[in-house]
Design an enzyme around this catalytic site. Structure first.
Site, PDB file in Angstrom:
ATOM      1  CB  THR A   1      16.732 -95.378  32.103  1.00 28.37           C
ATOM      2  OG1 THR A   1      17.394 -96.511  31.578  1.00 28.37           O
ATOM      3  CG2 THR A   1      17.629 -94.700  33.113  1.00 28.37           C
TER       4      THR A   1
ATOM      5  CG  ASP B   1      15.579-102.624  29.816  1.00 31.08           C
ATOM      6  OD1 ASP B   1      15.678-102.462  28.589  1.00 31.08           O
ATOM      7  OD2 ASP B   1      16.496-102.375  30.596  1.00 31.08           O
TER       8      ASP B   1
HETATM    9  N1  ASP Z   1      17.635-100.213  29.026  1.00 26.63           N
HETATM   10  C1  ASP Z   1      16.843 -99.004  29.137  1.00 26.63           C
HETATM   11  C2  ASP Z   1      15.596 -99.176  28.273  1.00 26.63           C
HETATM   12  O1  ASP Z   1      15.700 -99.079  27.083  1.00 26.63           O
HETATM   13  C3  ASP Z   1      17.639 -97.839  28.702  1.00 26.63           C
HETATM   14  C4  ASP Z   1      16.974 -96.491  28.846  1.00 26.63           C
HETATM   15  O2  ASP Z   1      15.784 -96.360  29.030  1.00 26.63           O
HETATM   16  O3  ASP Z   1      17.703 -95.487  28.719  1.00 26.63           O
HETATM   17  O4  ASP Z   1      14.542 -99.443  28.784  1.00 26.63           O
END
Ligand code: ASP
Length: 355
Positions: free
Chosen positions: A15, A74
């Site tokens: 993210t 991700d």
């Molecule tokens: N879905 C994202 C990931 O793990 C969540 C994040 O980075 O906070 O890449």
């Protein structure tokens, strides 16, 4: 003291560097993270070579290179091959930098942190994973704080461990777990205090930091993918457990009730576990509870030990899973894998019963 520390930032995705797409959901975009970092005055002093921070209160700057993977991901998409790649990249750059920051998605960050801890035997420099719940491109975000904190600790303190920095705390990587999908204080290490707490002062708990190893770095890149985790639940049937333990499974993290208990009033589940252990499957017992440890207080826990299941003390499921992949990947005999599974290799478990 050299006034500049050199840090390598490996940008894997998550993210922190994502951008909203046309459908309104976050997705990783190539090149976007470094562009955003360059715009932040705390992260980059424009009078200095790219990327260099302003001097800290102790007068030290951090110069860092960003090495971004071709396709930022991700972290839900990462697997054991990615862990091996991160470890290899750290090994290649090991002599050229004082420390490493791995920028990573939060979802599986605790798994990667645990895996790297086992893979990087003899680690004498900080390797710090960080990420964010809100992307750095947003006006209000936790990315800037987390990145600055991780770089600051990496560049100032010779902590010879894989750590996870989030929301003003450095946790031991192989003790960390994601505890909040929404809040910014997203990680905890329930059975070990933070190694560093960042407030007005930066407090390093040197009593809990591991000693600097005397042996050189040895990177273990072969991991056994035939490992799994299974959360026990009331009413699990013999058939389901049998299917789960069928070949090619080589290692199982069994998440049990309370202090390490499983149903023992019939031989249904215990018998299946015993048979799998006899076939050479390594079964590691960790608790479903966040705090506390597996201990032989109840007959329902002792039955597991009698069936060949290894008590995993206060290990997180993330540490237990990556530890099994690592130990089984070494090719050691199964008895030795079982012995080491229950011992502390990187500070991932507390060996002695407290009190
Ligand atoms: N879905 C994202 C990931 O793990 C969540 C994040 O980075 O906070 O890449």
């Amino acid at each position: 003291m050299d006034p500049t520390s050199r840090v390598l930032v490996l940008y894997t995705g998550g993210t922190i560097g994502m951008r909203r797409n046309a459908r309104g959901v976050y997705e990783p975009v190539r090149g976007w993270f470094a562009e955003q970092v360059e715009k932040q005055p705390q992260l980059h002093d424009p009078t200095q070579p790219l990327f260099t921070t302003r001097p800290s209160s102790s007068g030290r700057r951090i110069h860092y290179d960003i090495s971004a993977y071709e396709q930022p991901l991700d972290s839900a998409n990462l697997d054991l091959s990615h862990w091996a790649r991160f470890a290899t990249d750290i090994e290649r750059a090991y002599d050229d930098y004082d420390a490493f920051v791995v920028v990573h998605g939060t979802d599986t960050m605790a798994y990667t942190a645990s895996a790297l801890a086992f893979m990087l035997e003899g680690l004498a420099k900080p390797v710090i994973l960080t990420g964010a719940q809100i992307p750095i491109e947003q006006l209000r975000n936790d990315a800037l704080d987390n990145l600055l904190g991780a770089l600051g600790i990496a560049g100032h303190y010779a902590i010879p461990e894989v750590g996870l920095y989030f929301h003003h705390k450095l946790l031991r990587g192989c003790r960390a777990t994601k505890v909040d999908a929404i809040g910014l204080d997203a990680f905890d290490s329930p059975n070990l205090p933070p190694l560093v707490e960042v407030g007005v002062d930066v407090d390093v708990d040197w009593d809990h930091v591991l000693p600097t190893p005397t042996t050189p770095l040895k990177v273990h890149k072969t991991l056994d993918p035939h490992v799994a985790a299974l959360r026990l639940y009331p009413g699990m049937t013999r058939r389901i457990l049998e299917n789960f333990l069928a070949p090619p499974l080589a290692g199982l993290v069994l998440e049990t009730f309370g202090a390490g208990n499983a149903p023992d009033r019939s031989d249904d589940l215990i018998g299946v576990l015993r048979e799998a252990s006899e076939r050479g499957v390594v079964i590691l017992n960790v608790s479903q509870c966040l705090r506390g440890r597996v201990r032989p207080s109840y007959a329902a826990g002792q039955a597991l030990v009698d069936a060949g299941v290894v008590p995993g003390a206060d290990m997180t499921p993330e540490a237990a899973l990556s530890k099994l992949a690592f130990l089984l990947g070494t090719g050691l005999p199964v008895d030795e894998v079982r012995r080491l599974a229950g011992r502390s290799l990187r500070g991932e478990l507390t060996e002695d019963e407290p009190g």
